[in-house]
Motif scaffolding. Structure first.
Motif, PDB file in Angstrom:
ATOM      1  N   LEU A 164       0.792  -1.225   0.000  1.00  0.00           N
ATOM      2  CA  LEU A 164       0.000   0.000   0.000  1.00  0.00           C
ATOM      3  C   LEU A 164       0.825   1.276   0.000  1.00  0.00           C
ATOM      4  CD1 LEU A 164      -2.740  -1.071   2.557  1.00  0.00           C
ATOM      5  CD2 LEU A 164      -2.922  -0.955   0.070  1.00  0.00           C
ATOM      6  N   LYS A 165       2.123   1.169   0.232  1.00  0.00           N
ATOM      7  CA  LYS A 165       2.963   2.371   0.299  1.00  0.00           C
ATOM      8  C   LYS A 165       2.827   3.235  -0.945  1.00  0.00           C
ATOM      9  CE  LYS A 165       6.722   0.620   3.184  1.00  0.00           C
ATOM     10  NZ  LYS A 165       8.167   0.354   3.189  1.00  0.00           N
ATOM     11  N   GLY A 166       2.836   2.610  -2.102  1.00  0.00           N
ATOM     12  CA  GLY A 166       2.726   3.358  -3.354  1.00  0.00           C
ATOM     13  C   GLY A 166       1.413   4.098  -3.467  1.00  0.00           C
ATOM     14  N   SER A 167       0.351   3.458  -3.044  1.00  0.00           N
ATOM     15  CA  SER A 167      -0.964   4.086  -3.079  1.00  0.00           C
ATOM     16  C   SER A 167      -1.025   5.282  -2.125  1.00  0.00           C
ATOM     17  CB  SER A 167      -2.043   3.066  -2.702  1.00  0.00           C
ATOM     18  OG  SER A 167      -3.309   3.670  -2.657  1.00  0.00           O
ATOM     19  N   VAL A 168      -0.392   5.141  -0.963  1.00  0.00           N
ATOM     20  CA  VAL A 168      -0.357   6.237   0.014  1.00  0.00           C
ATOM     21  C   VAL A 168       0.418   7.416  -0.567  1.00  0.00           C
ATOM     22  CG1 VAL A 168       0.558   6.941   2.267  1.00  0.00           C
ATOM     23  CG2 VAL A 168      -0.641   4.771   2.037  1.00  0.00           C
ATOM     24  N   LYS A 169       1.572   7.133  -1.161  1.00  0.00           N
ATOM     25  CA  LYS A 169       2.389   8.207  -1.728  1.00  0.00           C
ATOM     26  C   LYS A 169       1.686   8.877  -2.906  1.00  0.00           C
ATOM     27  CE  LYS A 169       6.895   7.768  -1.802  1.00  0.00           C
ATOM     28  NZ  LYS A 169       8.248   7.240  -2.013  1.00  0.00           N
ATOM     29  N   GLU A 170       0.925   8.090  -3.659  1.00  0.00           N
ATOM     30  CA  GLU A 170       0.167   8.651  -4.781  1.00  0.00           C
ATOM     31  C   GLU A 170      -0.949   9.556  -4.267  1.00  0.00           C
ATOM     32  OE1 GLU A 170      -2.862   6.787  -8.008  1.00  0.00           O
ATOM     33  OE2 GLU A 170      -0.904   5.824  -7.887  1.00  0.00           O
ATOM     34  N   ARG A 171      -1.635   9.121  -3.229  1.00  0.00           N
ATOM     35  CA  ARG A 171      -2.767   9.890  -2.684  1.00  0.00           C
ATOM     36  C   ARG A 171      -2.287  11.128  -1.931  1.00  0.00           C
ATOM     37  NH1 ARG A 171      -5.735  12.920  -1.105  1.00  0.00           N
ATOM     38  NH2 ARG A 171      -7.812  12.709  -0.224  1.00  0.00           N
ATOM     39  N   TRP A 172      -1.220  10.984  -1.130  1.00  0.00           N
ATOM     40  CA  TRP A 172      -0.706  12.092  -0.319  1.00  0.00           C
ATOM     41  C   TRP A 172       0.754  12.331  -0.693  1.00  0.00           C
ATOM     42  CZ3 TRP A 172      -3.660   8.219   2.235  1.00  0.00           C
ATOM     43  CH2 TRP A 172      -4.960   8.623   2.560  1.00  0.00           C
ATOM     44  N   GLY A 173       0.958  13.027  -1.775  1.00  0.00           N
ATOM     45  CA  GLY A 173       2.286  13.246  -2.327  1.00  0.00           C
ATOM     46  C   GLY A 173       3.247  14.008  -1.438  1.00  0.00           C
ATOM     47  N   LYS A 174       2.726  14.717  -0.450  1.00  0.00           N
ATOM     48  CA  LYS A 174       3.607  15.462   0.452  1.00  0.00           C
ATOM     49  C   LYS A 174       4.282  14.563   1.482  1.00  0.00           C
ATOM     50  CE  LYS A 174       1.185  19.914   0.259  1.00  0.00           C
ATOM     51  NZ  LYS A 174       0.502  20.947   1.069  1.00  0.00           N
ATOM     52  N   LEU A 175       3.825  13.339   1.608  1.00  0.00           N
ATOM     53  CA  LEU A 175       4.444  12.421   2.559  1.00  0.00           C
ATOM     54  C   LEU A 175       5.775  11.936   1.998  1.00  0.00           C
ATOM     55  CD1 LEU A 175       1.399  10.254   3.722  1.00  0.00           C
ATOM     56  CD2 LEU A 175       2.431  12.213   4.883  1.00  0.00           C
ATOM     57  N   THR A 176       6.797  12.003   2.809  1.00  0.00           N
ATOM     58  CA  THR A 176       8.134  11.571   2.400  1.00  0.00           C
ATOM     59  C   THR A 176       8.324  10.074   2.665  1.00  0.00           C
ATOM     60  OG1 THR A 176       9.108  11.973   4.565  1.00  0.00           O
ATOM     61  CG2 THR A 176       9.060  13.852   3.023  1.00  0.00           C
ATOM     62  N   ASP A 177       9.414   9.536   2.151  1.00  0.00           N
ATOM     63  CA  ASP A 177       9.731   8.136   2.447  1.00  0.00           C
ATOM     64  C   ASP A 177       9.915   7.934   3.951  1.00  0.00           C
ATOM     65  OD1 ASP A 177       9.605   7.354  -0.215  1.00  0.00           O
ATOM     66  OD2 ASP A 177      11.752   7.608  -0.549  1.00  0.00           O
ATOM     67  N   ASP A 178      10.519   8.929   4.614  1.00  0.00           N
ATOM     68  CA  ASP A 178      10.674   8.837   6.071  1.00  0.00           C
ATOM     69  C   ASP A 178       9.311   8.804   6.765  1.00  0.00           C
ATOM     70  OD1 ASP A 178      13.430   8.752   5.932  1.00  0.00           O
ATOM     71  OD2 ASP A 178      13.698  10.889   6.363  1.00  0.00           O
ATOM     72  N   ASP A 179       8.368   9.637   6.283  1.00  0.00           N
ATOM     73  CA  ASP A 179       7.010   9.621   6.845  1.00  0.00           C
ATOM     74  C   ASP A 179       6.383   8.246   6.677  1.00  0.00           C
ATOM     75  OD1 ASP A 179       7.063  12.374   7.508  1.00  0.00           O
ATOM     76  OD2 ASP A 179       6.283  12.944   5.539  1.00  0.00           O
ATOM     77  N   ILE A 180       6.535   7.690   5.487  1.00  0.00           N
ATOM     78  CA  ILE A 180       5.966   6.368   5.194  1.00  0.00           C
ATOM     79  C   ILE A 180       6.558   5.323   6.136  1.00  0.00           C
ATOM     80  CG2 ILE A 180       5.784   4.556   3.427  1.00  0.00           C
ATOM     81  CD1 ILE A 180       4.061   7.011   2.772  1.00  0.00           C
ATOM     82  N   ASP A 181       7.873   5.423   6.386  1.00  0.00           N
ATOM     83  CA  ASP A 181       8.530   4.483   7.304  1.00  0.00           C
ATOM     84  C   ASP A 181       8.008   4.651   8.726  1.00  0.00           C
ATOM     85  OD1 ASP A 181      10.013   3.430   5.233  1.00  0.00           O
ATOM     86  OD2 ASP A 181      11.808   4.605   5.685  1.00  0.00           O
ATOM     87  N   VAL A 182       7.767   5.887   9.148  1.00  0.00           N
ATOM     88  CA  VAL A 182       7.245   6.145  10.495  1.00  0.00           C
ATOM     89  C   VAL A 182       5.823   5.609  10.625  1.00  0.00           C
ATOM     90  CG1 VAL A 182       6.491   7.976  12.077  1.00  0.00           C
ATOM     91  CG2 VAL A 182       8.730   8.129  10.977  1.00  0.00           C
ATOM     92  N   ILE A 183       5.025   5.808   9.584  1.00  0.00           N
ATOM     93  CA  ILE A 183       3.627   5.342   9.610  1.00  0.00           C
ATOM     94  C   ILE A 183       3.586   3.829   9.769  1.00  0.00           C
ATOM     95  CG2 ILE A 183       1.510   5.119   8.256  1.00  0.00           C
ATOM     96  CD1 ILE A 183       2.369   7.863   6.938  1.00  0.00           C
TER      97      ILE A 183
END
Length: 95
Positions: free
Chosen positions: A13-32
Protein backbone atom coordinates in the motif's frame (compact mmCIF):
# COMPACT_ATOMS: atom_id res chain seq x y z
CA UNK A 1 -9.68 -2.45 5.99
CA UNK A 2 -8.98 -2.64 9.69
CA UNK A 3 -5.70 -1.65 11.35
CA UNK A 4 -4.35 -5.22 11.35
CA UNK A 5 -5.02 -5.57 7.61
CA UNK A 6 -3.42 -2.19 6.94
CA UNK A 7 -0.32 -3.23 8.86
CA UNK A 8 -0.16 -6.57 7.08
CA UNK A 9 -0.45 -5.07 3.60
CA UNK A 10 1.63 -1.97 4.25
CA UNK A 11 4.39 -2.84 1.79
CA UNK A 12 1.86 -3.15 -1.04
CA UNK A 13 0.00 0.00 0.00
CA UNK A 14 2.96 2.37 0.30
CA UNK A 15 2.73 3.36 -3.35
CA UNK A 16 -0.96 4.09 -3.08
CA UNK A 17 -0.36 6.24 0.01
CA UNK A 18 2.39 8.21 -1.73
CA UNK A 19 0.17 8.65 -4.78
CA UNK A 20 -2.77 9.89 -2.68
CA UNK A 21 -0.71 12.09 -0.32
CA UNK A 22 2.29 13.25 -2.33
CA UNK A 23 3.61 15.46 0.45
CA UNK A 24 4.44 12.42 2.56
CA UNK A 25 8.13 11.57 2.40
CA UNK A 26 9.73 8.14 2.45
CA UNK A 27 10.67 8.84 6.07
CA UNK A 28 7.01 9.62 6.84
CA UNK A 29 5.97 6.37 5.19
CA UNK A 30 8.53 4.48 7.30
CA UNK A 31 7.24 6.14 10.50
CA UNK A 32 3.63 5.34 9.61
CA UNK A 33 4.56 1.68 9.09
CA UNK A 34 0.96 0.58 8.52
CA UNK A 35 -0.42 2.27 11.64
CA UNK A 36 -3.80 3.86 10.98
CA UNK A 37 -3.41 6.60 13.60
CA UNK A 38 0.08 7.46 12.35
CA UNK A 39 -1.24 7.83 8.81
CA UNK A 40 -3.98 10.17 9.98
CA UNK A 41 -1.49 12.17 12.05
CA UNK A 42 1.00 12.54 9.19
CA UNK A 43 -1.74 13.59 6.74
CA UNK A 44 -2.92 16.14 9.30
CA UNK A 45 0.60 17.44 9.86
CA UNK A 46 1.76 17.60 6.22
CA UNK A 47 -1.44 19.15 4.88
CA UNK A 48 -2.20 21.44 7.82
CA UNK A 49 -5.75 20.17 8.23
CA UNK A 50 -7.89 19.21 11.21
CA UNK A 51 -7.60 15.66 12.50
CA UNK A 52 -11.22 15.00 11.52
CA UNK A 53 -10.51 16.06 7.92
CA UNK A 54 -7.42 13.85 7.79
CA UNK A 55 -9.38 10.96 9.22
CA UNK A 56 -12.10 11.45 6.60
CA UNK A 57 -9.49 11.41 3.81
CA UNK A 58 -7.95 8.21 5.15
CA UNK A 59 -11.37 6.57 5.51
CA UNK A 60 -12.29 7.52 1.93
CA UNK A 61 -8.97 6.15 0.65
CA UNK A 62 -9.54 2.99 2.66
CA UNK A 63 -13.06 2.59 1.23
CA UNK A 64 -11.69 3.00 -2.30
CA UNK A 65 -9.10 0.29 -1.63
CA UNK A 66 -11.77 -2.05 -0.30
CA UNK A 67 -13.99 -1.37 -3.32
CA UNK A 68 -11.11 -1.94 -5.75
CA UNK A 69 -10.19 -5.17 -3.95
CA UNK A 70 -13.78 -6.42 -4.21
CA UNK A 71 -13.86 -5.66 -7.95
CA UNK A 72 -10.53 -7.44 -8.42
CA UNK A 73 -11.74 -10.46 -6.44
CA UNK A 74 -14.92 -10.60 -8.52
CA UNK A 75 -12.87 -10.52 -11.74
CA UNK A 76 -10.62 -13.31 -10.46
CA UNK A 77 -13.64 -15.43 -9.56
CA UNK A 78 -15.25 -14.86 -12.95
CA UNK A 79 -12.07 -15.89 -14.78
CA UNK A 80 -11.76 -19.00 -12.61
CA UNK A 81 -15.38 -19.96 -13.30
CA UNK A 82 -14.86 -19.44 -17.03
CA UNK A 83 -11.76 -21.66 -16.99
CA UNK A 84 -13.65 -24.36 -15.11
CA UNK A 85 -16.50 -24.19 -17.61
CA UNK A 86 -14.03 -24.47 -20.52
CA UNK A 87 -12.37 -27.48 -18.87
CA UNK A 88 -15.73 -29.17 -18.40
CA UNK A 89 -16.68 -28.48 -22.02
CA UNK A 90 -13.40 -29.97 -23.22
CA UNK A 91 -13.93 -33.06 -21.06
CA UNK A 92 -17.42 -33.54 -22.54
CA UNK A 93 -16.04 -33.21 -26.09
CA UNK A 94 -13.32 -35.76 -25.35
CA UNK A 95 -15.83 -38.31 -24.03
Amino acid sequence: MNSDQLKGKWKQLKGSVKERWGKLTDDDIDVIDGKHDQLIGKVQEKYGIAREAAQKQVEEWNATLAHDANIHQSDVEQRREAREADTEAQKRKAS
